[in-house]
Structure formats: structure tokens, C-alpha cells
Design an enzyme around this catalytic site. Structure first.
Site, PDB file in Angstrom:
ATOM      1  N   LYS A  33     -26.130  -2.854  -9.001  1.00 17.93           N
ATOM      2  CA  LYS A  33     -27.208  -3.829  -9.226  1.00 17.93           C
ATOM      3  C   LYS A  33     -26.885  -4.810 -10.342  1.00 17.93           C
ATOM      4  CE  LYS A  33     -30.053  -1.177 -12.455  1.00 17.93           C
ATOM      5  NZ  LYS A  33     -29.800  -2.085 -13.577  1.00 17.93           N
ATOM      6  N   ASP A 217     -34.249  -7.505 -14.448  1.00 20.42           N
ATOM      7  CA  ASP A 217     -33.540  -6.246 -14.243  1.00 20.42           C
ATOM      8  C   ASP A 217     -34.497  -5.075 -14.507  1.00 20.42           C
ATOM      9  OD1 ASP A 217     -31.518  -4.464 -13.772  1.00 20.42           O
ATOM     10  OD2 ASP A 217     -30.490  -4.774 -15.681  1.00 20.42           O
ATOM     11  N   GLU A 218     -34.224  -3.920 -13.912  1.00 21.22           N
ATOM     12  CA  GLU A 218     -35.020  -2.691 -14.125  1.00 21.22           C
ATOM     13  C   GLU A 218     -36.518  -2.970 -13.944  1.00 21.22           C
ATOM     14  OE1 GLU A 218     -33.503  -0.029 -14.267  1.00 21.22           O
ATOM     15  OE2 GLU A 218     -31.615  -0.205 -15.349  1.00 21.22           O
ATOM     16  N   GLN A 248     -36.402   5.441  -9.523  1.00 19.33           N
ATOM     17  CA  GLN A 248     -35.847   5.652 -10.855  1.00 19.33           C
ATOM     18  C   GLN A 248     -36.829   5.251 -11.960  1.00 19.33           C
ATOM     19  OE1 GLN A 248     -31.475   4.935 -11.378  1.00 19.33           O
ATOM     20  NE2 GLN A 248     -31.671   3.858  -9.429  1.00 19.33           N
ATOM     21  N   ARG A 598     -26.471  10.969 -11.717  1.00 17.03           N
ATOM     22  CA  ARG A 598     -25.541  10.640 -12.803  1.00 17.03           C
ATOM     23  C   ARG A 598     -24.156  11.217 -12.519  1.00 17.03           C
ATOM     24  NH1 ARG A 598     -27.619   6.613 -13.756  1.00 17.03           N
ATOM     25  NH2 ARG A 598     -28.835   7.210 -11.928  1.00 17.03           N
TER      26      ARG A 598
END
Length: 728
Positions: A33, A217-218, A248, A598
């Protein structure tokens, strides 16, 4: 530019070259991303001829903003100069300075950090004759922050009880005092920016026209105030390009609202939605494991994560007898990996709460393996742990001035710098240490007490507590002393509140108490010596090439070759505070999903059949409900504990819990052989639990661990040296 886009996969190309208009990029973990955002900015400038100064790009950290700016510059050179690129607070700060004439503060306003806020709130509470124990400043500020994130002004603060009424009043006073100080807190930066855009159409149109393209972003980590700002800025051009993943979203406790993704789809009905599902990090088995967990959540977009990498090794599920053995097994596994030639930095251990790091740190020290802790201080370096150790050091050695100065006004008891200075001067005149002078104040007719006047009265109250603790230390066990200090100082009330951080701090204190219980027979001196040796670990450099330990929250955005997630038990993951609320439980599931993704090559999940409580006993655990979501075909189960009758597991096949032969042979000797005092079937009496029947007893960790069934209390595991069981 086309030659650069050709290096991307088809979905990434589609995302980078998306036409103007609202766009939602749902990016799975490890799907590139950040690369897509970087190329999108470069594409806007090079291919769509958008001037850099007409682009606003928002990130969540300054580091991310800096890295993104550098990457865009590498792609298109000087053309990138002029982009408004930064965090929400940095961008809002620029706007607020420019438009300060419309604010209740002037352009020279200062921003209060957490310590400034805490000092101001304490002052307000005292001035209004309120009790800091009932209305803890941190708790009040947390409630105010939540309100600001939801754009709720003091006059609209919701009231359901008397406490809410008090917070509403304090909120209003707090805002007035901030203005009087020509200041704002971090939440105000969002609130004021939103108010400017809402209340002044000229301001909204000015910035709306300027920012032709807005990239975020995010996006799943934005709060409602941030979404409102973005929505207003995008009203002119409608080019709001957001990248996120509702799966997430793990920061609900600090205001993040994944529902902003739903709001975006509702407010921008013509938005293009693009999924990034190809993963460049993990093996397919790890991705299948992650999807099996997250697919149980509702209100999400289904994604099919896939990779071109090999299928990979099965997920290892390791079941230990207790949390100490769980830690030892993980560290042993890492030790063997390092011995086989793997780089220590390939390994990472993740956990739900900071307190879980303690047994892991001890296991690393036993094996002589260096480690690093990310996202939090080492267990023995945390403030609350250091506070309690300082109290104990002062009891043991009143001449320890460092510990005295740390705790004499902790929690706050009105002993300020001037009072401490008067004590230091009195000590200097008498030729004694400050601690000795303090204890002298407890003597009848103390001349120093008279000499110090009002300051002496404050100091004498603490002096009497210290003298009592020293008496307690002489006649009682270490845990009794520990409990007396906590009770006398109201330390629990001081650090705990409704926030996750406050609860974590208290859990760390309880974890330290569990350590104290291990020194019941050896005493205070040995305990303090052991703690002094632990402190040497704090000299390890942060960049140490070593295994990493971190919370699942801190792991977001990171990746590791070989990852361990420990503590997959009910009450830990999902956390006890989350089990009764559907939204909280869904976030716990997302937290595990983040942890799983992760891992690059190998993932190990672990749990323990028992956990050491702060009271010196072991408590039975129940396997995390999330484990039942994992298909057996993905798992390799290694059960390192003997099956117990009536054990509630997510797997209903008892044979699956039998200890494999290879594991019985290679088991690390955690128990020491020896005769046990208590035998199965014995009737015993306990001071707290009453009459009970011994189920099992064995030598463990240098002591005898006795499992006793007590009527009305169930099965308890007790250390014989501390439980003082009477055989009937």
C-alpha cells in the site's frame, strides 16, 4: 511514468492510475500500500499534470511522511516539491497558524503535551475542591479526549451519572483555561480545524480549491473528527483517495473508528473501490490462517489474500504447562534457531499485554540471550515497577536518597520541592541523611519536627508510614510488606483508570507482586540484589541484533521472518475487558489478524494451561476462542503438557492433547525430582480457602506445587512454602 507502473501488479496499476474522483483502496497486509500511495502521488504529478502544491497527503507518523516524500522525490525529482505532506496534526497546525485571527487564541499559541494537560487538570480539580482519587486527572482527560475526537463540545457532553456531570464541568473549565494560556491540546488542533471549515465557508472554499487531490494513509485509523475534516476539504473537487483496511483497525481505544470506511462509502456513493489482495510478505499457509480468523468478523469486505510464494510450513501450535514453561519453550526454540545459523533479528515474540513480557525477559536472561523490547520499556524499567521497587529500597535502606526523592510525594501528598528542600537542609544541619532525619520526626518531642513547622507535619505523616513499613518488613513476609505499601499509599487508585494504559500499569504492578512471591523465603535483600542485576539489561542498545519482543499493537506495520504469538488464552487474547462487548471482541480478532500477518516464513502460536497469578497461585486457563477458527489442516500441534481431566479446550478430541513421543524425550527439565510432603487424597486446611482435598503434588521450580480442590473455590495450585497448608 508508464515504465514505472509496469513494475506493479495489475491491481496496484489499477489503483495508481485510477481516474479522478473518490477512491477507496482496501489494501490487505503486505500488499504494497505504501508503494501504491507513493506511485499515486508521482502519477498525479507526472501523468495527470497536477501541480505538487495542489496535493495534500496525510500520514499517521512523521517518519512515514518523511519516507513517502523521499520516495516520491526519487521517482520524479524536483517536480515533487511543494506537496502538503504530513500527519493530521502537522497539517492542521499549518492551517491554524494561518487562520489564527478566527480562533479564540492568537497565532503564537502553544500546544500542551500530556504532562502539561495533567498539570493543568490537577490544578483545576484542586481549585474546585474535588477529590483527585475520585476524579483522577488522567481519567478525566481521557473522557475529554474521547469527546473531542467525536466533536462533542462541553455543553453537549453526554450525562448519564453524577461523575459525567463533574467531567462536563471540568471539561468547560479546562477549555477556558487553555484559552487563557493561549494554548490548545492535540485534540483541539482537530476540533478547531473542523470548526474553521464548518463555520467559515470562505476558509473551507479556500482550502477546498487548493487541495485538488487528497490522499490518506491508514484510513481505518482515523477518528470522526479527522474524517469530518477530510470530507469538508474534499467538497470542492471530490478527489479523496483513501487507503486502508478495516481488518487492521486496532486502535479503537484511542479514538480510531473503522466505521469511517462505511461512512466514506455512504457519503461518496460513486467511489471506486479497489482491492489489493496479493501479498508480498507471508506464505500461503500464514495467509490462510489469518483469513480463517478474520472471516468470522462482520461488517467487513471479504478479501482473498494470495501470494506467489511457496505454501510454507504449517502453523505450529505449542501448548505448555504454565506461562513460565511457555516462555522457556519459546526462548529455547529461538536459541536453537540461532545455533543453527539464523540471524537473531529474524525472531519476534508478540503478546497482548505488556505484563506478559516479564517471564519472557527472565527466560532470555537464563539462556544468556540478548533481546530488545519494542514499543514499551522493559518490564523492570516501567515507571510503576520502578516506583514500587523504590519504595522497597527505601524500606531496606533509608539512606537511599534517590529512592526517597522518587517516592516521598508519590502518590501526591503535598510534599513539594520547598518541603523536600527544607528536609535536606535539616539533614545537613544534623549531619544525618535525609532518610534518617525523616525517621527522626517519628520520635516523641522531635526537635526537628518543631524546627520544620508546617512542613514537618507533612513529612511526619510519610515518616510514620515508612517506620511502619520497616516494622512490617522485620516481622512479616515480603508480599505482606508489598501489599502494605500499596494499601497505605493508595497506589492502585493512583495509577488505574478506565483507560487501557491505566489497566496495563496496574497489571504490571500485579506482575511485580508475582515476582515478589518468588522471594518470600529469601527476603528483601535478595530481592533487591536480583532487581539490581535485572537493571543491567537496560544498558543494551536499541539497535541490538537480537530477538524482538513487542505488543501486538506495537507490531502493526512491522514484519518478521519468524514470529511467535504467545498467550492464546481467554482473558488474554481476547482480553478480559473485551469479552462481553461485540465491538471490542471484533477488535481483539483484528489484533490477532494483524499479529499473524507480521510473519514471513514461520508462525508459532502458544498458550499455557495455567498462569501464575499475582497471589502466588496458578490458575487454570481456557484456550482462546480464536483457536477454534483455525483449520486443523493448517496446524502442527505440539502439546508440552500432560492432559488434565475436565480441561476445556477448543479441540474436543482428547487424543489430540497427548504429549508426542519426541517431545517427551526432548523436554527441557523444568521440574526437579524429590519427595513431596503432600499426597493425593490428603485432606488439608488453608487459611483463606478452608478445607480441601489434595489432587496432585510435585517438585517444581525448587518448591512443591500442590493442586488442591477446595469446596466453593474449585481447583487451586499452591506453592507449599507459602500456602502453609495444615494436614488434617
Amino acid at each position: 511514468m508508464n515504465s514505472l507502473i509496469e513494475k506493479l501488479n495489475p491491481q496496484q496499476q489499477k489503483a495508481v492510475a485510477a481516474p479522478a474522483g473518490p477512491t477507496l483502496i482496501l489494501a490487505g497486509p503486505g500488499s504494497g500500500k505504501t508503494r501504491v500511495l507513493t506511485y499515486r502521488i508521482a502519477y498525479l504529478i507526472s501523468a495527470m499534470n497536477v501541480p505538487a502544491w495542489n496535493i495534500l497527503a496525510v500520514t499517521f507518523t512523521n517518519k512515514a511522511a518523511k519516507q513517502m516524500g523521499e520516495r516520491v522525490s526519487q521517482l520524479i525529482g524536483p517536480q515533487s516539491e511543494g506537496i502538503w505532506l504530513g500527519t493530521f496534526h502537522a497539517i492542521c497546525g499549518r492551517i491554524l497558524r494561518r487562520e489564527a485571527d478566527l480562533l479564540p487564541v492568537n497565532k503564537s499559541f502553544v500546544i500542551f503535551d500530556a504532562d502539561d494537560q495533567d498539570s493543568l487538570m490537577k490544578q483545576i480539580i484542586r481549585e474546585n475542591n474535588l477529590d483527585e482519587k475520585t476524579l483522577k486527572p488522567y481519567s478525566v482527560l481521557s473522557a475529554i479526549s474521547t469527546a473531542k475526537n467525536d466533536l462533542i463540545q462541553p455543553e453537549n457532553f453526554p450525562i448519564t451519572n453524577f461523575r459525567d456531570e463533574q467531567i462536563k464541568r471540568l471539561y468547560a473549565i479546562y477549555q477556558q483555561r487553555l484559552v487563557q494560556n493561549n494554548a490548545m491540546d492535540f485534540d483541539d488542533m482537530l476540533v478547531y480545524t473542523n470548526q474553521l471549515l464548518e463555520s467559515y465557508p470562505v476558509v473551507r472554499d479556500t482550502y477546498g480549491h487548493k487541495f485538488e487531490h487528497i490522499l490518506v494513509d491508514e484510513f481505518q485509523d482515523t477518528n470522526y473528527a479527522q474524517y469530518s475534516i477530510l470530507k469538508q476539504l474534499a467538497q470542492v473537487h471530490g478527489n479523496l483517495y483513501v487507503v486502508g483496511d478495516e481488518d487492521q483497525s486496532i486502535y479503537r481505544w484511542r479514538g480510531a473508528d473503522y466505521r469511517n470506511l462505511q461512512r466514506f462509502r455512504s457519503d461518496f456513493k460513486n467511489a471506486q473501490v479497489i482491492l489489493l489482495e496479493e501479498n508480498y510478505r507471508s506464505t500461503q499457509i500464514i495467509l490462510d490462517c489469518a483469513m480463517a480468523v478474520i472471516n468470522q468478523n462482520l461488517n467487513r469486505t471479504d478479501k482473498k489474500l494470495f501470494t506467489q510464494a511457496k505454501t510454507g510450513e504449517k502453523i505450529r501450535l505449542l501448548v505448555a504447562e504454565d506461562d513460565r514453561e511457555e516462555a522457556q519453550l519459546v526462548v529455547n526454540d529461538i536459541r536453537e534457531g540461532i545455533r543453527s545459523g539464523r540471524n537473531p533479528s529474524e525472531f519476534a515474540i508478540m503478546y497482548r499485554t505488556n505484563a506478559q513480557s516479564r517471564v519472557l525477559e527472565e527466560a532470555f536472561r537464563r539462556e544468556g540471550i540478548s533481546y530488545r523490547l519494542v514499543g514499551a520499556q522493559r518490564f523492570y524499567g516501567r515507571k510503576e515497577v520502578r516506583d514500587m521497587i523504590a519504595f522497597l529500597r527505601l524500606v531496606y535502606n533509608p539512606m537511599d536518597e534517590v529512592s526517597l526523592r522518587r517516592v516521598i510525594n508519590l502518590p501526591p501528598r503535598g510534599i513539594g520541592d520547598k518541603t523536600i528542600q527544607s528536609l535536606a537542609e535539616a539533614a545537613n544541619r544534623s549531619g544525618m541523611s535525609m532518610g534518617e532525619t525523616l525517621l527522626e520526626l517519628t520520635q516523641p518531642g522531635s526537635p526537628t519536627l518543631t524546627e520544620l513547622g508546617r512542613n514537618g507535619e507533612k513529612l511526619a505523616r510519610f515518616a510514620h508510614m515508612l517506620a511502619n513499613w520497616r516494622n512490617t518488613a522485620r516481622d512479616n513476609s515480603l508480599s505482606v510488606l508489598f501489599d502494605r505499601i500499596v494499601d497505605d499509599t493508595s497506589y492502585q487508585t493512583h495509577i488505574i483508570d478506565k483507560s487501557e494504559e491505566g489497566q496495563d500499569r496496574w497489571e504490571n504492578v500485579l506482575e511485580l507482586r508475582a515476582v515478589v512471591m518468588e522471594y518470600e523465603t529469601s527476603g528483601l535483600q535478595e530481592f533487591l540484589e536480583a532487581m539490581a542485576l535485572v537493571a543491567d539489561q537496560d544498558t543494551l542498545p536499541d539497535e541490538l541484533d537480537a530477538p524482538t519482543m513487542l505488543t501486538l499493537h506495537a507490531a502493526k506495520g512491522l514484519e518478521f521472518e519468524r514470529a511467535y504469538i504467545v498467550g492464546l488464552d481467554e482473558m488474554l487474547l481476547p482480553h478480559s475487558r473485551s469479552r462481553e462487548d461485540e465491538e471490542d471482541l471484533a477488535e481483539e480478532r483484528r489484533l490477532l489478524y494483524v499479529g499473524i500477518t507480521r510473519a514471513r516464513k514461520k508462525l508459532t502460536l502458544t498458550r499455557a494451561l495455567r498462569r501464575r497469578s499475582p497471589y502466588g497461585t496458578y490458575e487454570d486457563t481456557i484456550a482462546s476462542r480464536f483457536l477454534k477458527d483455525l483449520p486443523a489442516s493448517l496446524l502442527q500441534q505440539d502439546v508440552y503438557a500432560q492432559p488434565r481431566r475436565n480441561f476445556k479446550s477448543w479441540d474436543s478430541e482428547p487424543s489430540r492433547w497427548e504429549t508426542p513421543a519426541w517431545m517427551r524425550k526432548s523436554r527441557v527439565p523444568m521440574d526437579t525430582p524429590g519427595q513431596t510432603k503432600y499426597k493425593s487424597g490428603m485432606q488439608v486446611m488453608h487459611a483463606t480457602y478452608g478445607r480441601g482435598v489434595v489432587k496432585t503434588s510435585k517438585q517444581e521450580y525448587g518448591d512443591e506445587t500442590v493442586e488442591v480442590y477446595f469446596e466453593g473455590h474449585g481447583l487451586k495450585a499452591l506453592l507449599a512454602s507459602m500456602a502453609k497448608l495444615e494436614i488434617l
